[in-house]
Design a protein around this motif. Structure first.
Motif, PDB file in Angstrom:
ATOM      1  N   ALA A 152       0.866  -0.979   0.322  1.00  0.00           N
ATOM      2  CA  ALA A 152      -0.105  -0.414   0.393  1.00  0.00           C
ATOM      3  C   ALA A 152       0.873   1.698  -0.197  1.00  0.00           C
ATOM      4  N   ILE A 153       2.135   1.496   0.880  1.00  0.00           N
ATOM      5  CA  ILE A 153       2.750   2.546   0.928  1.00  0.00           C
ATOM      6  C   ILE A 153       3.801   2.665   0.303  1.00  0.00           C
ATOM      7  N   GLY A 154       4.705   1.621   0.036  1.00  0.00           N
ATOM      8  CA  GLY A 154       6.110   1.593  -0.951  1.00  0.00           C
ATOM      9  C   GLY A 154       7.270   0.892   0.720  1.00  0.00           C
ATOM     10  N   ALA A 155       7.878   0.849  -0.159  1.00  0.00           N
ATOM     11  CA  ALA A 155       9.437   0.009   0.587  1.00  0.00           C
ATOM     12  C   ALA A 155      10.189   1.606   1.913  1.00  0.00           C
ATOM     13  N   ARG A 156       9.608   2.542   1.106  1.00  0.00           N
ATOM     14  CA  ARG A 156      10.297   3.849   1.197  1.00  0.00           C
ATOM     15  C   ARG A 156      10.004   4.129   2.557  1.00  0.00           C
ATOM     16  N   GLN A 157       7.923   4.364   2.504  1.00  0.00           N
ATOM     17  CA  GLN A 157       7.361   4.979   3.631  1.00  0.00           C
ATOM     18  C   GLN A 157       7.745   3.867   4.271  1.00  0.00           C
ATOM     19  N   ALA A 158       7.440   2.747   3.873  1.00  0.00           N
ATOM     20  CA  ALA A 158       7.713   1.772   5.203  1.00  0.00           C
ATOM     21  C   ALA A 158       8.865   1.604   6.303  1.00  0.00           C
ATOM     22  N   GLU A 175      -2.777  10.335   1.352  1.00  0.00           N
ATOM     23  CA  GLU A 175      -1.289  10.750   0.714  1.00  0.00           C
ATOM     24  C   GLU A 175      -0.193   9.755   0.199  1.00  0.00           C
ATOM     25  N   LEU A 176      -0.303   8.835   1.554  1.00  0.00           N
ATOM     26  CA  LEU A 176       0.651   7.873   1.179  1.00  0.00           C
ATOM     27  C   LEU A 176       0.162   6.394   0.230  1.00  0.00           C
ATOM     28  N   GLY A 177      -1.800   7.063  -0.134  1.00  0.00           N
ATOM     29  CA  GLY A 177      -2.039   5.224  -0.592  1.00  0.00           C
ATOM     30  C   GLY A 177      -2.135   4.877  -0.265  1.00  0.00           C
ATOM     31  N   LEU A 178      -1.972   4.357   1.375  1.00  0.00           N
ATOM     32  CA  LEU A 178      -3.364   3.215   1.919  1.00  0.00           C
ATOM     33  C   LEU A 178      -4.499   3.918   2.766  1.00  0.00           C
ATOM     34  N   ALA A 179      -4.504   4.576   2.269  1.00  0.00           N
ATOM     35  CA  ALA A 179      -6.313   5.232   2.210  1.00  0.00           C
ATOM     36  C   ALA A 179      -6.877   5.989   0.395  1.00  0.00           C
TER      37      ALA A 179
END
Length: 261
Positions: A152-158, A175-179
């Motif tokens: 959902a949010i990508g490795a960088r944000q994780a 903004e992160l793509g989670l929602a």
């Protein structure tokens, strides 16, 4: 049938309510087992077109039940492994459903709750919703939920949120793509209904095939193998009764047979 869940099926839309409001729908062994069983049953039910996952009370899900965590701290590695496999299996069952799934998120969606929201196809969050991968605060890691949260949010944000355990607002989650959307709390149900209405316009078989397509293509280079696979998938679907009905309905300017009256 269930002690920790309530299922309402109306017009092909099954709302799967987690029903432990006194503990903010926190996970324990029973909730994990019942979610697994319910997802399997709903996926096998041809009368169900869309599944909405929601939480009774003040929260979507606050993650792991504290009593369950205390028992885990005293358990053997083998017992913890068995528990972890059940949680990972439940998330995989939810993420692997052929039906479209929507997370209706309000209040807290922490730890495993954030995992549930990420495992669903679509996440709609009310403005007051808050997400977090809070596991490091307890000396553990968001392991079972990681494939879905990272998707959902990508490795960088994780890298940030898995280590800081910061609270993530609904707006930041969008903004992160989670929602997919963050909406005022009073508009949460109306927004979910709007997405459900859009989903009911699509062919059930093609929606399941679309999910399989994403899993097959995501994060892969556009190789000859991928190109051939995508060509075969569309060619096979074009000859199905569902595709023929969809085209006929479009040409006749009428709703397709699967669209509710």
């Amino acid at each position: 049938m269930y002690e920790t869940l309530e299922i309402l099926n109306e017009g092909g839309v099954a709302t799967l309510w987690m029903n432990r409001p006194d503990v903010h729908n926190a996970f324990n062994e029973l909730l994990i087992a019942e979610l697994t069983r319910a997802c399997q049953a709903l996926d096998a039910d041809d009368s169900v077109r869309v599944v909405v996952l929601a939480g009774r009370g003040k929260s979507f899900s606050a993650g792991a039940d504290l009593n369950w965590m205390r028992r885990a701290a005293d358990a053997s590695v083998d017992d913890n492994l068995a528990d972890a496999r059940k949680l990972a299996g439940m998330l995989r069952t939810l993420a692997g459903m052929g039906k479209p799934t929507i997370a209706r998120v309000h209040g807290a969606a922490l730890g495993g709750g954030m995992g549930l929201a990420s495992a669903c196809d679509i996440c709609i969050a009310g403005e007051g919703a808050v997400f977090a991968t809070s596991e490091v605060k307890f000396g553990i890691i968001p392991s079972a939920i990681s494939p879905y949260v990272i998707r959902a949010i990508g490795a960088r944000q994780a890298h940030r949120y898995f280590q800081t355990a910061e609270r993530i607002s609904a707006a930041r989650a969008a903004e992160l793509g989670l929602a997919h959307e963050a909406v005022p709390a009073e508009q949460l149900d109306a927004t979910v209904r709007s997405v459900v209405t859009a989903l009911l316009q699509g062919g059930p078989r093609s929606q399941a095939a679309a999910k399989e397509l994403i899993r097959a293509v995501a994060d892969r280079p556009v190789s000859d193998e991928v190109v051939e696979d995508t060509a075969r998938r569309i060619a096979e679907l074009r000859a199905t009764p569902e595709a023929k009905e969809g085209l006929a309905a479009f040409l006749d300017k009428r709703p397709a047979a699967w669209v509710p009256a």
